[in-house]
Design a protein around this motif. Sequence first.
Motif, short mmCIF file in Angstrom:
data_model
loop_
_atom_site.label_atom_id
_atom_site.label_comp_id
_atom_site.label_asym_id
_atom_site.label_seq_id
_atom_site.Cartn_x
_atom_site.Cartn_y
_atom_site.Cartn_z
N LEU A 259 0.68 -1.54 -0.04
CA LEU A 259 -0.47 0.56 -0.64
C LEU A 259 0.89 1.33 -0.16
N GLU A 260 0.45 2.33 -1.13
CA GLU A 260 1.45 3.72 -0.97
C GLU A 260 1.14 4.59 0.08
N HIS A 261 1.69 4.91 0.62
CA HIS A 261 1.27 6.20 1.46
C HIS A 261 2.17 7.72 0.56
N ASN A 262 1.51 7.95 0.02
CA ASN A 262 1.43 9.16 -0.76
C ASN A 262 0.12 10.19 -0.04
N HIS A 263 0.84 11.33 -0.19
CA HIS A 263 -0.40 12.25 -0.15
C HIS A 263 -1.95 12.41 -0.33
N LYS A 264 -2.29 11.82 -1.53
CA LYS A 264 -3.07 12.08 -2.52
C LYS A 264 -3.79 10.28 -2.70
N ILE A 265 -4.20 10.06 -1.64
CA ILE A 265 -5.03 8.36 -1.79
C ILE A 265 -5.89 7.96 -2.89
N GLU A 266 -6.03 7.47 -3.88
CA GLU A 266 -6.07 7.20 -4.73
C GLU A 266 -5.38 5.51 -5.08
N PHE A 267 -6.27 4.31 -5.97
CA PHE A 267 -5.97 3.69 -6.46
C PHE A 267 -5.22 4.22 -8.59
N TYR A 268 -3.88 3.11 -8.35
CA TYR A 268 -3.61 3.95 -9.80
C TYR A 268 -4.70 3.75 -10.56
N HIS A 269 -4.48 3.56 -11.93
CA HIS A 269 -5.54 3.91 -12.80
C HIS A 269 -6.53 2.68 -13.12
N ASP A 270 -5.30 1.35 -13.42
CA ASP A 270 -5.53 -0.06 -13.98
C ASP A 270 -5.98 -0.61 -12.90
N VAL A 271 -5.73 -0.58 -11.84
CA VAL A 271 -5.64 -1.20 -10.25
C VAL A 271 -7.21 -2.12 -9.80
N ALA A 272 -8.26 -1.45 -10.63
CA ALA A 272 -9.41 -0.98 -10.39
C ALA A 272 -9.51 -2.70 -11.45
N GLU A 273 -9.28 -2.92 -12.72
CA GLU A 273 -9.38 -4.32 -13.36
C GLU A 273 -8.86 -5.47 -12.87
N ILE A 274 -7.12 -4.79 -12.55
CA ILE A 274 -6.88 -6.44 -11.51
C ILE A 274 -7.35 -7.01 -10.16
N LEU A 275 -7.80 -5.85 -9.89
CA LEU A 275 -8.22 -6.34 -8.65
C LEU A 275 -9.51 -7.35 -8.85
N HIS A 276 -10.78 -7.06 -10.22
CA HIS A 276 -11.14 -7.68 -10.71
C HIS A 276 -10.85 -8.95 -11.49
N ARG A 277 -10.18 -9.11 -12.13
CA ARG A 277 -9.74 -10.35 -12.73
C ARG A 277 -9.17 -10.95 -11.58
N LEU A 278 -8.35 -10.89 -10.41
CA LEU A 278 -8.04 -11.48 -10.03
C LEU A 278 -9.01 -12.21 -9.14
N ARG A 279 -9.95 -11.71 -8.94
CA ARG A 279 -10.83 -12.09 -7.60
C ARG A 279 -11.30 -12.80 -8.72
N ILE B 106 -6.18 -15.85 -4.66
CA ILE B 106 -5.64 -14.53 -2.59
C ILE B 106 -5.78 -13.33 -2.82
N ILE B 107 -6.23 -12.07 -2.21
CA ILE B 107 -5.10 -11.01 -2.94
C ILE B 107 -5.41 -10.13 -1.35
N ALA B 108 -3.92 -10.04 -1.44
CA ALA B 108 -3.53 -9.80 -0.21
C ALA B 108 -2.49 -8.22 0.30
N ALA B 109 -2.67 -7.32 1.00
CA ALA B 109 -2.25 -6.40 1.30
C ALA B 109 -1.01 -6.46 2.81
N CYS B 110 0.10 -5.99 1.78
CA CYS B 110 1.04 -6.35 3.01
C CYS B 110 1.79 -4.64 2.83
N SER B 111 1.39 -4.14 4.11
CA SER B 111 2.25 -2.89 4.31
C SER B 111 2.85 -2.79 5.29
N ARG B 112 3.60 -1.90 5.29
CA ARG B 112 5.04 -1.47 6.36
C ARG B 112 4.30 -0.59 7.06
#
Length: 164
Positions: free
Chosen positions: A13-33, A38-44
């Motif tokens: 998970l990115e920690h930018n000042h602007k909180i949003e997904f990159y443009h293609d991420v929605a379709e990537i998530l739908h494809r994987l699902r 299994i979709i995981a979020a790993c964030s330090r």
Amino acid sequence: MTSRLPKLVAFDLEHNHKIEFYHDVAEILHRLRGSGVIIAACSRTSAPGLARQTLSLLLVPPKAGDKHSKPMKAIEFFDQMEIYPGSKMKHFRQLHKKTGIPYTEMLFFDDEHRNKEVEELGVTFTLIRTALDDRTFEGGLDEWRRRHVVEVVEDAAGDDVKGI
């Protein structure tokens, strides 16, 4: 080329000042699902509650062409979340422990090169240089497939046989 997918795909998970997904991420998530990955979020992060809250507030639009569905909360796409201070090695050890999925069946996308260390476990690491777009995603899948060319296929009699 095979279309086989890893059993688990993890994203930092990115920690930018602007909180949003990159443009293609929605379709990537739908494809994987849709493929049962299994979709995981790993964030330090030292603010795990805030990260989870952010995922609860971010909306993922419906699949392209699906005019009847409503946007979903991003958090609903993530089957596993390792969001806390600590190394990515610890995150992936926990994912392995919780899911039983072999490290070799995991693909990880991250923008920090230092996290390539997860490859010591057998995880395939893909560096996100500027954004997670289709090209970067497909490149990560291609690299994972290149490393894992053997897959189980079913022969005409219905018996499992090893194939390349």
